[in-house]
Scaffold this motif. Structure first.
Motif, short mmCIF file in Angstrom:
data_model
loop_
_atom_site.label_atom_id
_atom_site.label_comp_id
_atom_site.label_asym_id
_atom_site.label_seq_id
_atom_site.Cartn_x
_atom_site.Cartn_y
_atom_site.Cartn_z
N UNK A 152 17.45 -10.14 -14.28
CA UNK A 152 17.96 -9.68 -12.98
C UNK A 152 17.09 -8.59 -12.40
N UNK A 153 16.62 -7.69 -13.28
CA UNK A 153 15.75 -6.60 -12.82
C UNK A 153 14.47 -7.15 -12.23
N UNK A 154 13.94 -8.22 -12.87
CA UNK A 154 12.72 -8.85 -12.36
C UNK A 154 12.94 -9.45 -10.98
N UNK A 155 14.09 -10.09 -10.78
CA UNK A 155 14.40 -10.69 -9.49
C UNK A 155 14.57 -9.62 -8.41
N UNK A 156 15.21 -8.51 -8.76
CA UNK A 156 15.35 -7.42 -7.81
C UNK A 156 14.00 -6.88 -7.39
N UNK A 157 13.10 -6.78 -8.35
CA UNK A 157 11.75 -6.30 -8.04
C UNK A 157 11.02 -7.27 -7.13
N UNK A 158 11.19 -8.57 -7.37
CA UNK A 158 10.55 -9.59 -6.55
C UNK A 158 11.08 -9.54 -5.12
N UNK A 159 12.38 -9.36 -4.98
CA UNK A 159 12.98 -9.30 -3.64
C UNK A 159 12.53 -8.03 -2.91
N UNK A 160 12.46 -6.92 -3.64
CA UNK A 160 12.00 -5.67 -3.04
C UNK A 160 10.55 -5.80 -2.57
N UNK A 161 9.70 -6.39 -3.43
CA UNK A 161 8.30 -6.59 -3.06
C UNK A 161 8.19 -7.51 -1.85
N UNK A 162 9.01 -8.56 -1.84
CA UNK A 162 9.00 -9.50 -0.71
C UNK A 162 9.44 -8.82 0.58
N UNK A 163 10.40 -7.91 0.48
CA UNK A 163 10.87 -7.17 1.66
C UNK A 163 9.75 -6.30 2.22
N UNK A 164 9.03 -5.62 1.34
CA UNK A 164 7.90 -4.79 1.77
C UNK A 164 6.82 -5.65 2.42
N UNK A 165 6.58 -6.83 1.87
CA UNK A 165 5.58 -7.73 2.45
C UNK A 165 5.99 -8.18 3.84
N UNK A 166 7.27 -8.48 4.02
CA UNK A 166 7.77 -8.90 5.33
C UNK A 166 7.64 -7.76 6.34
N UNK A 167 7.99 -6.55 5.92
CA UNK A 167 7.86 -5.39 6.79
C UNK A 167 6.39 -5.16 7.16
N UNK A 168 5.51 -5.30 6.17
CA UNK A 168 4.07 -5.13 6.39
C UNK A 168 3.56 -6.14 7.42
N UNK A 215 7.48 -14.64 10.28
CA UNK A 215 7.01 -14.22 8.95
C UNK A 215 7.68 -15.03 7.86
N UNK A 216 8.94 -15.39 8.05
CA UNK A 216 9.63 -16.19 7.04
C UNK A 216 9.06 -17.60 7.00
N UNK A 217 8.67 -18.12 8.16
CA UNK A 217 8.06 -19.45 8.20
C UNK A 217 6.69 -19.42 7.52
N UNK A 218 5.93 -18.35 7.78
CA UNK A 218 4.64 -18.20 7.12
C UNK A 218 4.81 -18.04 5.61
N UNK A 219 5.86 -17.33 5.22
CA UNK A 219 6.13 -17.14 3.79
C UNK A 219 6.41 -18.43 3.08
N UNK A 220 6.98 -19.39 3.79
CA UNK A 220 7.31 -20.68 3.18
C UNK A 220 6.07 -21.49 2.82
N UNK A 221 4.92 -21.12 3.41
CA UNK A 221 3.68 -21.86 3.11
C UNK A 221 2.64 -20.96 2.45
N UNK A 222 3.12 -19.96 1.72
CA UNK A 222 2.22 -19.18 0.87
C UNK A 222 1.83 -17.81 1.36
N UNK A 223 2.50 -17.31 2.40
CA UNK A 223 2.12 -15.99 2.91
C UNK A 223 2.84 -14.85 2.21
N UNK A 224 3.78 -15.17 1.36
CA UNK A 224 4.55 -14.13 0.69
C UNK A 224 5.74 -13.71 1.55
N UNK A 225 6.38 -12.64 1.17
CA UNK A 225 7.51 -12.15 1.93
C UNK A 225 8.82 -12.82 1.55
N UNK A 226 9.85 -12.51 2.30
CA UNK A 226 11.18 -13.02 2.00
C UNK A 226 11.28 -14.53 2.17
#
Length: 216
Positions: free
Chosen positions: A1-17, A160-171
């Motif tokens: 669960x901790x790993x998943x939380x970290x992945x979501x947090x990282x994805x959030x930062x990527x989306x904001x970026x 950004x979410x659409x881009x993330x679906x094809x390898x851009x990262x983010x949420x």
């Protein structure tokens, strides 16, 4: 669960970026293009029908390309500029190309809301075209510019979410590659909630700013 939380947090930062960087660059380009469209249109203060016709068609063309297609079409340009077509930085190129025409058109519409009488009064006072742009159009149209900027940022978050679906990262990437592909609906739901919070925050700030400058 901790790993998943970290992945979501990282994805959030990527989306904001992706949202902030592409939004700032596309905002500058879109603002300039929108101003030029408003100035050179038939009846504009620097009317140039031929130039306006060409620029208008370019903006319409870029706006008409579905974003998922745009990602593939400009992949050679993306690779040339950043050296790769995968990742958050690579996503900036299609995000900028995809959003600035939309913003430019919104800026043009916002500036056209400035009353012609105000522009004529400024011209009669001897203001230069540059002074009219900054002291009349951008000042009088500020509230509308904030409104269309808010709409553009919200649209950009969706891209950004659409881009993330094809390898851009983010949420978008987490929601699809983990939540959808692995049938972990809770992950998809969390990503959706975070995106909604981001959208509501942008809308709230935009509304408050536009209301302030409308009264001002």
């Amino acid at each position: 669960m901790a790993t998943m939380q970290e992945a979501i947090w990282q994805a959030t930062l990527e989306t904001v970026y992706m949202t902030i960087v592409s939004g700032l660059i596309a905002g500058v380009i879109g603002l300039l293009v929108g101003i030029v469209l408003a100035m050179t249109k038939p009846g504009g203060i620097t009317e140039d029908r031929s130039f306006y016709s060409v620029l208008d068609k370019v903006v319409n063309l870029l706006r008409s390309i579905p974003f998922i297609i745009l990602l593939a079409v400009i992949s050679p340009l993306t690779s040339f500029l950043v050296g790769t077509t995968v990742g958050t930085t690579a996503a900036l190129v299609p995000l900028i190309v995809g959003i600035f025409p939309f913003y430019a058109r919104q800026i043009q519409i916002a500036l056209q809301e400035v009353g012609p009488g105000v522009v004529e009064a400024a011209q009669s006072m001897g203001l230069s075209n540059q002074e009219i742009i900054f002291r009349v159009f951008l000042r009088e149209g500020l509230a509308d510019i904030i409104r269309v900027s808010t709409l553009t940022v919200i649209s950009l978050i969706g891209l950004t979410t659409m881009a993330g679906a094809v390898g851009a990262g983010g949420l978008g990437n987490v929601a699809i590659s983990i939540g959808y592909a692995r049938f972990q609906n809770d992950v998809t739901f969390v990503c959706m909630i975070i995106l909604l919070v981001m959208v509501f925050a942008v809308q709230f700030i935009g509304d408050r700013l536009s209301d302030h400058f409308t009264k001002f």
